[in-house]
Design an enzyme around this catalytic site. Structure first.
Site, mmCIF file in Angstrom:
data_model
loop_
_atom_site.group_PDB
_atom_site.id
_atom_site.type_symbol
_atom_site.label_atom_id
_atom_site.label_comp_id
_atom_site.label_asym_id
_atom_site.label_seq_id
_atom_site.Cartn_x
_atom_site.Cartn_y
_atom_site.Cartn_z
ATOM 1 N N LEU A 13 -57.440 -50.331 10.054
ATOM 2 C CA LEU A 13 -58.676 -50.476 9.292
ATOM 3 C C LEU A 13 -58.352 -51.022 7.900
ATOM 4 N N HIS B 223 -64.272 -55.143 -4.808
ATOM 5 C CA HIS B 223 -65.199 -54.198 -5.455
ATOM 6 C C HIS B 223 -66.649 -54.664 -5.343
ATOM 7 N N VAL C 173 -55.187 -83.778 -3.075
ATOM 8 C CA VAL C 173 -54.221 -83.776 -1.969
ATOM 9 C C VAL C 173 -54.769 -84.631 -0.819
ATOM 10 N N SER D 209 -63.926 -62.814 5.440
ATOM 11 C CA SER D 209 -63.621 -64.249 5.311
ATOM 12 C C SER D 209 -62.220 -64.544 5.812
ATOM 13 N N HIS E 199 -54.503 -45.073 -31.114
ATOM 14 C CA HIS E 199 -53.405 -45.879 -31.651
ATOM 15 C C HIS E 199 -52.072 -45.280 -31.203
ATOM 16 N N ILE F 26 -55.297 -66.891 -5.843
ATOM 17 C CA ILE F 26 -54.224 -66.660 -4.859
ATOM 18 C C ILE F 26 -53.005 -67.497 -5.217
ATOM 19 N N CYS G 164 -58.497 -56.988 2.490
ATOM 20 C CA CYS G 164 -58.042 -56.359 1.247
ATOM 21 C C CYS G 164 -56.810 -55.483 1.466
ATOM 22 N N GLU H 59 -63.866 -52.520 14.426
ATOM 23 C CA GLU H 59 -62.839 -53.381 13.817
ATOM 24 C C GLU H 59 -62.013 -54.015 14.936
ATOM 25 N N GLY I 123 -55.984 -71.556 -8.171
ATOM 26 C CA GLY I 123 -56.912 -70.429 -8.334
ATOM 27 C C GLY I 123 -56.143 -69.124 -8.307
HETATM 28 P P1 FAD Z 1 -62.749 -58.202 4.822
HETATM 29 O O1 FAD Z 1 -61.893 -57.386 3.956
HETATM 30 O O2 FAD Z 1 -62.324 -59.580 5.134
HETATM 31 O O3 FAD Z 1 -62.929 -57.381 6.178
HETATM 32 C C1 FAD Z 1 -63.605 -57.889 7.273
HETATM 33 C C2 FAD Z 1 -63.102 -57.187 8.507
HETATM 34 O O4 FAD Z 1 -63.963 -57.510 9.577
HETATM 35 C C3 FAD Z 1 -61.713 -57.633 8.944
HETATM 36 O O5 FAD Z 1 -60.880 -56.513 9.130
HETATM 37 C C4 FAD Z 1 -61.942 -58.355 10.266
HETATM 38 O O6 FAD Z 1 -60.880 -58.190 11.199
HETATM 39 C C5 FAD Z 1 -63.188 -57.661 10.757
HETATM 40 N N1 FAD Z 1 -63.984 -58.446 11.710
HETATM 41 C C6 FAD Z 1 -64.412 -59.730 11.583
HETATM 42 N N2 FAD Z 1 -65.171 -60.086 12.633
HETATM 43 C C7 FAD Z 1 -65.208 -59.005 13.463
HETATM 44 C C8 FAD Z 1 -65.839 -58.739 14.703
HETATM 45 N N3 FAD Z 1 -66.623 -59.652 15.306
HETATM 46 N N4 FAD Z 1 -65.644 -57.521 15.262
HETATM 47 C C9 FAD Z 1 -64.883 -56.582 14.646
HETATM 48 N N5 FAD Z 1 -64.279 -56.774 13.470
HETATM 49 C C10 FAD Z 1 -64.450 -57.971 12.880
HETATM 50 N N6 FAD Z 1 -60.141 -58.916 -4.114
HETATM 51 C C11 FAD Z 1 -60.123 -58.096 -5.186
HETATM 52 O O7 FAD Z 1 -61.166 -57.580 -5.578
HETATM 53 N N7 FAD Z 1 -58.952 -57.819 -5.848
HETATM 54 C C12 FAD Z 1 -57.769 -58.362 -5.467
HETATM 55 O O8 FAD Z 1 -56.749 -58.091 -6.073
HETATM 56 C C13 FAD Z 1 -57.771 -59.229 -4.352
HETATM 57 N N8 FAD Z 1 -56.612 -59.790 -3.918
HETATM 58 C C14 FAD Z 1 -56.626 -60.595 -2.814
HETATM 59 C C15 FAD Z 1 -55.433 -61.175 -2.403
HETATM 60 C C16 FAD Z 1 -55.407 -61.998 -1.299
HETATM 61 C C17 FAD Z 1 -54.097 -62.606 -0.861
HETATM 62 C C18 FAD Z 1 -56.595 -62.233 -0.566
HETATM 63 C C19 FAD Z 1 -56.581 -63.091 0.675
HETATM 64 C C20 FAD Z 1 -57.792 -61.670 -0.960
HETATM 65 C C21 FAD Z 1 -57.823 -60.854 -2.101
HETATM 66 N N9 FAD Z 1 -59.006 -60.296 -2.564
HETATM 67 C C22 FAD Z 1 -58.991 -59.487 -3.684
HETATM 68 C C23 FAD Z 1 -60.289 -60.531 -1.897
HETATM 69 C C24 FAD Z 1 -60.665 -59.329 -1.009
HETATM 70 O O9 FAD Z 1 -59.626 -59.099 -0.083
HETATM 71 C C25 FAD Z 1 -61.968 -59.597 -0.277
HETATM 72 O O10 FAD Z 1 -62.967 -59.955 -1.211
HETATM 73 C C26 FAD Z 1 -62.428 -58.361 0.475
HETATM 74 O O11 FAD Z 1 -61.461 -57.956 1.406
HETATM 75 C C27 FAD Z 1 -63.751 -58.612 1.184
HETATM 76 O O12 FAD Z 1 -64.120 -57.484 1.872
HETATM 77 P P2 FAD Z 1 -65.073 -57.549 3.167
HETATM 78 O O13 FAD Z 1 -65.296 -56.131 3.567
HETATM 79 O O14 FAD Z 1 -66.245 -58.396 2.891
HETATM 80 O O15 FAD Z 1 -64.239 -58.326 4.267
HETATM 81 P P1 NAD Z 2 -60.050 -69.796 -5.627
HETATM 82 O O1 NAD Z 2 -61.437 -70.258 -5.473
HETATM 83 O O2 NAD Z 2 -59.725 -68.754 -6.626
HETATM 84 O O3 NAD Z 2 -59.110 -71.024 -6.006
HETATM 85 C C1 NAD Z 2 -59.051 -72.167 -5.243
HETATM 86 C C2 NAD Z 2 -58.555 -73.281 -6.136
HETATM 87 O O4 NAD Z 2 -58.275 -74.386 -5.321
HETATM 88 C C3 NAD Z 2 -59.561 -73.715 -7.192
HETATM 89 O O5 NAD Z 2 -58.945 -73.769 -8.445
HETATM 90 C C4 NAD Z 2 -60.012 -75.083 -6.713
HETATM 91 O O6 NAD Z 2 -60.367 -75.958 -7.765
HETATM 92 C C5 NAD Z 2 -58.768 -75.555 -5.965
HETATM 93 N N1 NAD Z 2 -59.015 -76.535 -4.916
HETATM 94 C C6 NAD Z 2 -60.037 -76.574 -4.050
HETATM 95 N N2 NAD Z 2 -59.903 -77.619 -3.221
HETATM 96 C C7 NAD Z 2 -58.760 -78.243 -3.578
HETATM 97 C C8 NAD Z 2 -58.072 -79.380 -3.098
HETATM 98 N N3 NAD Z 2 -58.548 -80.087 -2.083
HETATM 99 N N4 NAD Z 2 -56.928 -79.738 -3.688
HETATM 100 C C9 NAD Z 2 -56.440 -79.023 -4.745
HETATM 101 N N5 NAD Z 2 -57.047 -77.939 -5.234
HETATM 102 C C10 NAD Z 2 -58.193 -77.546 -4.655
HETATM 103 O O7 NAD Z 2 -59.584 -69.401 -4.153
HETATM 104 P P2 NAD Z 2 -58.266 -68.671 -3.650
HETATM 105 O O8 NAD Z 2 -57.264 -68.632 -4.718
HETATM 106 O O9 NAD Z 2 -57.919 -69.296 -2.349
HETATM 107 O O10 NAD Z 2 -58.796 -67.211 -3.374
HETATM 108 C C11 NAD Z 2 -59.851 -66.994 -2.412
HETATM 109 C C12 NAD Z 2 -60.723 -65.846 -2.797
HETATM 110 O O11 NAD Z 2 -60.013 -64.619 -2.732
HETATM 111 C C13 NAD Z 2 -61.223 -66.011 -4.219
HETATM 112 O O12 NAD Z 2 -62.596 -66.254 -4.159
HETATM 113 C C14 NAD Z 2 -60.948 -64.712 -4.895
HETATM 114 O O13 NAD Z 2 -62.123 -64.137 -5.382
HETATM 115 C C15 NAD Z 2 -60.338 -63.806 -3.831
HETATM 116 N N6 NAD Z 2 -59.108 -63.241 -4.416
HETATM 117 C C16 NAD Z 2 -59.232 -62.391 -5.478
HETATM 118 C C17 NAD Z 2 -58.106 -61.893 -6.091
HETATM 119 C C18 NAD Z 2 -58.253 -60.990 -7.260
HETATM 120 O O14 NAD Z 2 -59.329 -60.457 -7.463
HETATM 121 N N7 NAD Z 2 -57.225 -60.781 -8.067
HETATM 122 C C19 NAD Z 2 -56.848 -62.244 -5.639
HETATM 123 C C20 NAD Z 2 -56.754 -63.125 -4.570
HETATM 124 C C21 NAD Z 2 -57.897 -63.609 -3.963
#
Ligand code: FAD
Ligand code: NAD
Length: 466
Positions: free
Chosen positions: A38, A321, A237, A145, A444, A184, A42, A33, A182
């Site tokens: 760690l 998940h 935008v 990502s 219930h 976020i 997420c 990492e 979306g």
């Molecule tokens: P990540 O969690 O992105 O982990 C990747 C890790 O790899 C990072 O720690 C990074 O530093 C490390 N890394 C990258 N390149 C290297 C390298 N070359 N060497 C060493 N380390 C490296 N999902 C849900 O299911 N429920 C939610 O409520 C939810 N809420 C979210 C809210 C927000 C604001 C955001 C941004 C995302 C949310 N997500 C949610 C999405 C969720 O966080 C991601 O889908 C999830 O973290 C993906 O897991 P991952 O293991 O693929 O990658």
């Molecule tokens: P998203 O894909 O949920 O939403 C992005 C939104 O931006 C969409 O509605 C899209 O139509 C709009 N959009 C795209 N381009 C645009 C533009 N040029 N101008 C205006 N609107 C535009 O993405 P997010 O909200 O950034 O979240 C990213 C990822 O993180 C998602 O794929 C989601 O799965 C994950 N995430 C999950 C949770 C959760 O599970 N509760 C919470 C946060 C994030």
């Protein structure tokens, strides 16, 4: 040089869960990492901190708007953003420490540094000016990502911000523009709207949460408008500028006319993109597609068979998940088992209030597939439990096959939808019919009774309480 059965790059929910399962299956496991803590996106800047702030802001909102109706008089309530952020940091740090503990417990070697693939059996780790190489039989790429943006809206991380900065605000903005309606945009928008920020969302599509069932977007839009959200759907935008003390956003409306919006901050939430920078993919001939995702086959193998990729860095929904399931899948596949993931049944939740949760197909998707469907619905406000708790907004929608009664999609907007959806996931995993759900005894008074009622409606249009 250390020798491993498996080396995992990235410690998010994909990477760390893969590491645990690999260790459980007897593999000598290393995880790399680049950050000090760690847990990846997420735990550090995603699911956990956003849900922590959603919960804090919901308490504030309830105290301000709902307590007096419950007979609780509170006066002079103030939101303390500094304390909210401090509590969020504590929750994040405890959760990340939990992952560290799990790595130790499972004898997984943790390396801090940037991991890159040298060849199919060696991974280099670089930190500061030192480097070391691990020799490994298999590699899992779990690098996740990062926030995406389009031309004209590049975050400067000061006033034009991403979710990461929004989770660390030092002040409650007076007004915030959000690009992207979306998940976020609406979750973090909810946090600040509840704290008093005026929220304006500029969305490219014609609805908010466009990928979810249209009944859900319609209902959520109504609720959020009542909370003060303003939506500019079908707006493109063009440019956002930080003018010093505020931001200026130019967009094209439905008629292609230019509109200008001003606020103190602009949150860019237009999706996330896979992160593969500096990974050395070219050294092993692994390419990425036009979305930047690493291509994998059904076994999650890249074009180099002993190198796997999981989570946000590959195709599919970007959910914690989903990444976890893929981590377990790869570990079990390498150990010779025959794991399976049902991608159609990965639940999706938006943690606004009320919550929105779904599993399976939307009405539009099923219509486009030419499926003959029937729909059962039930309004949350008809539930005794909902009236008791004053959470009466929302609806439950169950879509089943007209021919077989098999449940094809369940969409819920309402209090505790995030937990309620699991009943639908279990039912659908066992290919239950709507009648199966309708005939099961539900406790219930609970919100789950709404699922029984919607199933009754889908089965024979005979809900009991409406
Ligand atoms: P990540 O969690 O992105 O982990 C990747 C890790 O790899 C990072 O720690 C990074 O530093 C490390 N890394 C990258 N390149 C290297 C390298 N070359 N060497 C060493 N380390 C490296 N999902 C849900 O299911 N429920 C939610 O409520 C939810 N809420 C979210 C809210 C927000 C604001 C955001 C941004 C995302 C949310 N997500 C949610 C999405 C969720 O966080 C991601 O889908 C999830 O973290 C993906 O897991 P991952 O293991 O693929 O990658
Ligand atoms: P998203 O894909 O949920 O939403 C992005 C939104 O931006 C969409 O509605 C899209 O139509 C709009 N959009 C795209 N381009 C645009 C533009 N040029 N101008 C205006 N609107 C535009 O993405 P997010 O909200 O950034 O979240 C990213 C990822 O993180 C998602 O794929 C989601 O799965 C994950 N995430 C999950 C949770 C959760 O599970 N509760 C919470 C946060 C994030």
């Amino acid at each position: 040089m250390s020798n491993y059965d498996i080396t995992i790059i990235g410690s998010g929910p994909g990477g760390y869960v893969a590491a645990i399962r690999c260790a459980q299956l007897g593999m000598k496991t290393a995880i790399i990492e680049k950050y000090k803590t760690l847990g990846g996106t997420c735990l550090n800047v995603g699911c956990i901190p956003s849900k922590t702030l959603l919960d804090s802001s919901e308490h504030f909102h309830n105290a301000n708007n709902n307590f007096s109706e419950h007979g609780i008089d509170v006066k002079g309530i103030k939101a303390n953003i500094k304390q909210m952020i401090q509590r969020k940091d504590k929750v994040v740090s405890q959760t990340c420490d939990g992952v560290k503990f799990l790595m130790e417990k499972n004898n997984i070697d943790v390396y801090t540094g940037i991991g890159s693939i040298v060849d199919k059996n060696s991974v280099k780790i670089e930190q500061n000016n030192t480097q070391q190489t691990l020799n490994t039989k298999n590699i899992i790429i779990a690098t996740g990502s990062k926030p995406n943006f389009f031309p004209g809206m590049k975050p400067d991380k000061k006033r034009i911000i991403t979710s990461t900065e929004a989770l660390n605000m030092k002040e409650i903005p007076k007004k915030m523009l959000i690009i992207g309606g979306g998940v976020i945009g609406l979750e973090l928008g909810s946090v600040f709207a509840r704290l008093g920020t005026q929220i304006e969302v500029v969305e490219f599509a014609n609805t908010i949460i466009p990928s979810m069932d249209k009944t859900m977007s319609k209902e959520l839009s109504k609720v959020l408008k009542k909370e003060g959200f303003k939506f500019y759907t079908k707006h493109k935008v063009q440019k956002v500028t930080n003018t010093g003390k505020e931001v200026n956003l130019i967009a094209l409306n439905k008629k292609n006319e230019e509109i200008s919006l001003k606020a103190d901050y602009c949150l860019v939430a237009v999706g996330r993109k896979p992160f593969t920078e500096g990974l050395g993919l070219k050294n092993v001939g692994i390419s990425t597609n036009e979305k930047g995702q690493i291509d994998v086959n059904d076994n999650l193998q890249t074009s180099t068979p002993n190198i796997y990729a999981i989570g946000d860095v590959i195709r599919g929904t970007m959910l914690a998940h989903k990444a976890e399931e893929e981590g377990v899948f790869v570990a079990e596949f390498i150990s010779g088992q025959k794991p399976h993931i049902n991608y159609n049944l990965i639940p999706n939740v938006v943690y606004t209030w009320p919550e929105v949760a779904s599993v399976g197909k939307t009405e539009d998707e099923l219509i486009a597939e030419g499926r003959e469907i029937k729909i059962g619905t039930f309004p949350i406000k008809a539930l005794g439990r909902a009236r008791a708790s004053m959470d009466i907004m929302g609806t439950i929608k169950i879509i089943a096959s007209k021919k077989t009664d098999e449940i094809l999609g369940v969409h819920i907007i309402g209090a505790r939808a995030a937990d309620l959806i699991m009943e639908a996931v279990v039912a659908m995993e066992f290919r239950a019919s709507a009648e199966d759900l309708a005939r099961i005894c539900h406790p219930h008074p609970t919100y789950s009774e709404g699922i029984k009622e919607a199933a009754l409606d889908a089965t024979e249009s005979r809900p009991l309480h409406i």
